[in-house]
Design an enzyme around this catalytic site. Structure first.
Site, short mmCIF file in Angstrom:
data_model
loop_
_atom_site.label_atom_id
_atom_site.label_comp_id
_atom_site.label_asym_id
_atom_site.label_seq_id
_atom_site.Cartn_x
_atom_site.Cartn_y
_atom_site.Cartn_z
CE LYS A 252 4.25 2.69 0.19
NZ LYS A 252 4.91 2.77 1.37
CG HIS B 217 3.18 6.30 -2.10
ND1 HIS B 217 1.78 5.53 -1.91
CD2 HIS B 217 3.48 6.70 -0.83
CE1 HIS B 217 1.38 5.96 -0.41
NE2 HIS B 217 2.40 6.57 0.03
#
Length: 244
Positions: A137, A133
């Site tokens: 995040k 990600h």
């Protein structure tokens, strides 16, 4: 024809903006949105369904507001603890609640494939779940990785907590049979890559999903929210939206 009014909790975030942009494309209307410090009670009153992509700390107030007005709610917030799931279970006695670690229709189908594969392959097949990600995040493993882990564990008929391995730093020794491993990568602007590997002796099966932009999650969330509107009180999942 009555148009469904959707309220967004966490409207100032990147997902909130993506949700607001996709609402009219799916034939709904935006009732409004709130972020930290906003009034969930007023938004719940004005909405036919709520979509929450805010933070775990806001969940208690949000659920209380939804229960008071009888407004169904989709919860896509990740990083939830056991206490949050207990709150969701309690709220589901009064309203329709759909909670998921990923609202992508593709990931929903992937989870079913993972569950089916885990059910058919024995514990000698090692399961590894890898996710990548963007640098912003804040939780790891991702909600989607955990969702896929739950699917694999369900296929084997065990609780994920019994098999989960997420930390392999240092001298960890040989892998224990039947465990489900997790690894997390962070960097750049990656919307979300997930891969589930079933590794056997001399062969591997790899099942994966690659999100190319945040719009797929927004579309899946609004699609699920519209599905949830007329459902009776209870706790639902994305598999029911997709019919798998």
């Amino acid at each position: 024809m009555c148009v469904t009014a959707i309220g967004i909790i966490g409207s100032a975030g990147r997902m909130g903006h993506a949700l607001a942009a996709i609402v009219p494309d799916l034939g709904a209307t935006l009732a409004g949105g709130i972020d930290a410090g906003g009034d969930p009670a007023a938004l719940a009153h004005d909405s036919d369904v709520l979509v929450d992509f805010s933070s775990p700390s806001a969940l208690e107030r949000t659920l209380a507001a939804a229960r008071r007005t009888g407004t169904p709610i989709l919860i896509g917030t990740t990083g939830l603890a056991a206490t949050h799931h207990a709150m969701i279970d309690a709220a589901a006695a009064d309203i329709a609640v759909l909670q998921t670690g990923n609202v992508s229709l593709g990931v929903t189908l992937l989870a079913k494939l993972v569950r089916d594969a885990a059910a058919r392959l024995g514990p000698e097949w090692d399961i590894e779940i890898s996710e990548f990600h963007h640098r912003h995040k804040v939780d790891a493993p991702s909600g989607t990785a955990l969702l896929l882990g739950e699917a694999a564990a369900a296929g084997r008929g065990i609780p994920l907590a019994e098999a989960r391995v997420a930390d392999r730093a240092g001298l960890t020794g040989a892998r224990s049979e039947g465990t489900i491993g997790f690894s997390s990568l962070r960097g750049g602007s990656v919307a979300g890559d997930h891969q589930v590997i079933f590794a056997g002796e001399g062969e591997r099966i790899e099942l994966g999903h690659r999100a190319e932009n945040r719009a797929i999650f927004a579309r899946g969330a609004i699609t699920a929210a519209l599905w949830l509107v007329d459902k009776p009180a209870g706790r639902y999942g994305m598999d029911e939206v997709l019919g798998v």
